[in-house]
Design a protein around this motif. Structure first.
Motif, PDB file in Angstrom:
ATOM      1  N   UNK A 137       1.137  -1.161  -0.085  1.00 53.25           N
ATOM      2  CA  UNK A 137       0.016   0.023   0.014  1.00 53.25           C
ATOM      3  C   UNK A 137       0.962   1.203  -0.018  1.00 53.25           C
ATOM      4  N   UNK A 138       0.375   2.462  -0.397  1.00 56.93           N
ATOM      5  CA  UNK A 138       1.051   3.735  -0.562  1.00 56.93           C
ATOM      6  C   UNK A 138       0.178   4.860  -0.085  1.00 56.93           C
ATOM      7  N   UNK A 139       0.618   5.686   0.333  1.00 54.77           N
ATOM      8  CA  UNK A 139      -0.132   7.116   0.601  1.00 54.77           C
ATOM      9  C   UNK A 139      -0.348   7.605  -0.660  1.00 54.77           C
ATOM     10  N   UNK A 140      -1.649   7.884  -1.045  1.00 53.70           N
ATOM     11  CA  UNK A 140      -2.027   8.446  -2.418  1.00 53.70           C
ATOM     12  C   UNK A 140      -2.665   9.700  -2.128  1.00 53.70           C
ATOM     13  N   UNK A 141      -3.060  10.381  -0.974  1.00 57.02           N
ATOM     14  CA  UNK A 141      -3.958  11.682  -0.919  1.00 57.02           C
ATOM     15  C   UNK A 141      -3.566  12.174   0.541  1.00 57.02           C
ATOM     16  N   UNK A 142      -3.765  13.255   0.547  1.00 53.08           N
ATOM     17  CA  UNK A 142      -3.483  14.119   1.787  1.00 53.08           C
ATOM     18  C   UNK A 142      -4.404  15.403   2.037  1.00 53.08           C
ATOM     19  N   UNK A 143      -5.167  15.534   3.122  1.00 48.87           N
ATOM     20  CA  UNK A 143      -5.977  16.637   3.378  1.00 48.87           C
ATOM     21  C   UNK A 143      -5.659  17.233   4.710  1.00 48.87           C
ATOM     22  N   UNK A 144      -5.143  18.465   4.742  1.00 46.44           N
ATOM     23  CA  UNK A 144      -4.770  19.246   5.959  1.00 46.44           C
ATOM     24  C   UNK A 144      -5.772  20.314   6.177  1.00 46.44           C
ATOM     25  N   UNK A 145      -6.552  20.219   7.392  1.00 45.58           N
ATOM     26  CA  UNK A 145      -7.711  20.971   7.950  1.00 45.58           C
ATOM     27  C   UNK A 145      -8.386  21.400   6.750  1.00 45.58           C
ATOM     28  N   UNK A 146      -9.032  20.247   6.205  1.00 39.09           N
ATOM     29  CA  UNK A 146     -10.179  20.383   5.014  1.00 39.09           C
ATOM     30  C   UNK A 146      -9.634  20.822   3.642  1.00 39.09           C
ATOM     31  N   UNK A 147      -8.104  20.904   3.418  1.00 36.15           N
ATOM     32  CA  UNK A 147      -7.661  21.305   2.025  1.00 36.15           C
ATOM     33  C   UNK A 147      -6.951  20.221   1.682  1.00 36.15           C
ATOM     34  N   UNK A 148      -7.238  20.188   0.469  1.00 37.70           N
ATOM     35  CA  UNK A 148      -6.554  19.045  -0.358  1.00 37.70           C
ATOM     36  C   UNK A 148      -5.179  19.459  -0.792  1.00 37.70           C
ATOM     37  N   UNK A 149      -4.182  18.646  -0.585  1.00 40.91           N
ATOM     38  CA  UNK A 149      -2.724  18.847  -0.886  1.00 40.91           C
ATOM     39  C   UNK A 149      -2.285  18.397  -2.092  1.00 40.91           C
TER      40      UNK A 149
END
Length: 278
Positions: free
Chosen positions: A36-48
């Protein structure tokens, strides 16, 4: 701070992690071996996105309220990347000048390009050259990508489909000594290249079978455990390539006819036999 993975609360206790990058590194280490891999990131509701990620990784965790991390299987990420580049190539081949320029300008910074460069570098290099107008035609590149997509979706079907190719390359390997003696150097070069392509494909299919949960390592090939056979096969393959580069015709012929041709047939037969799955 709330941390979630795939929108589910994650029981993560921060210890020495100070930045977003520290947290992501720890999670990637935890994921190692799981395919598995990290495929997405959201910080404080904002997509990075991929472009801003290096800057975001420097952010202090104390200044963040929530982090949601998306984790996907390598197989899903690879399939998505291949489908994306296939669509880009379709637009590049038939699109307007402006559409083609947009693909050229945005390609290197895209998520697809980043993934391919790291995980499937041979496809990245070929696709990059095509987009720059320096490599294969878009249609030819698309056919290569279609092959990789088929391998990911159904590796067993691909194994069955290359049966005739395996037999053909084995015969050509057995013919190398005669081809050398009769001065058919171009045919020898084609055979070595063809053989290398088929072996690369077999090794990819083994990897994809593992990703689908099949315990390929339980296979025996010619009375040897699978991994032991692969190690021996790889060693002889390297010896062949070295001998070919050194123009050692006698050694190339002997290795091709008596070592690699029979081993290739045995390896293919063992992998293609679904009896080991039961």
């Amino acid at each position: 701070m709330d941390i979630s993975i795939n929108e589910q609360p994650a029981d993560i206790v921060l210890e020495s992690e100070k930045t977003v990058g520290d947290l992501l590194s720890g999670i990637e280490e935890w994921l190692q071996g799981s395919a598995n891999r990290i495929s997405g990131l959201r910080i404080d509701g904002h997509t990075i996105n991929a472009v801003s990620l290096p800057e975001v990784c420097e952010q202090d965790l104390q200044n963040i309220t929530s982090i949601d991390i998306t984790v996907s299987s390598w197989q899903d990420l690879a399939l998505e990347a291949l489908v994306n580049i296939r669509e880009d190539l379709k637009i590049y081949e038939t699109g307007s000048f402006e559409e083609q320029r947009h693909i050229k300008d945005s390609w290197e910074a895209s998520v697809t390009a980043h993934f391919l460069a790291e995980q499937i570098p041979d496809i990245f290099v070929l696709a990059h050259k095509t987009i720059l107008g320096e490599g294969l035609a878009p249609g030819d590149m698309t056919r290569i990508i279609d092959e990789r997509i088929r391998e990911l979706i159904d590796p067993f079907a691909e194994l069955k489909n290359i049966s005739a190719l395996i037999s053909d390359v084995a015969v050509r390997l057995e013919d190398i000594p005669l081809d050398i003696q009769t001065g058919k150097d171009s045919k020898v070069a084609e055979t070595v290249q063809f053989f290398s392509h088929i072996v690369d494909k077999l090794f990819r299919l083994v990897r994809f079978l593992r990703l689908q949960g099949y315990v390929v390592d339980t296979i025996s090939v010619d009375t040897l455990p699978f991994n032991s056979f692969i190690d021996a096969f790889s060693a002889i393959l390297k010896e062949l390539l070295t001998a070919y580069e050194a123009q050692d015709a006698v050694l190339v012929g002997d290795l091709a006819e008596y070592e690699l041709a029979p081993r290739l047939l045995k390896l293919y037969s063992a992998i293609n036999d679904k009896g080991w799955m039961t």
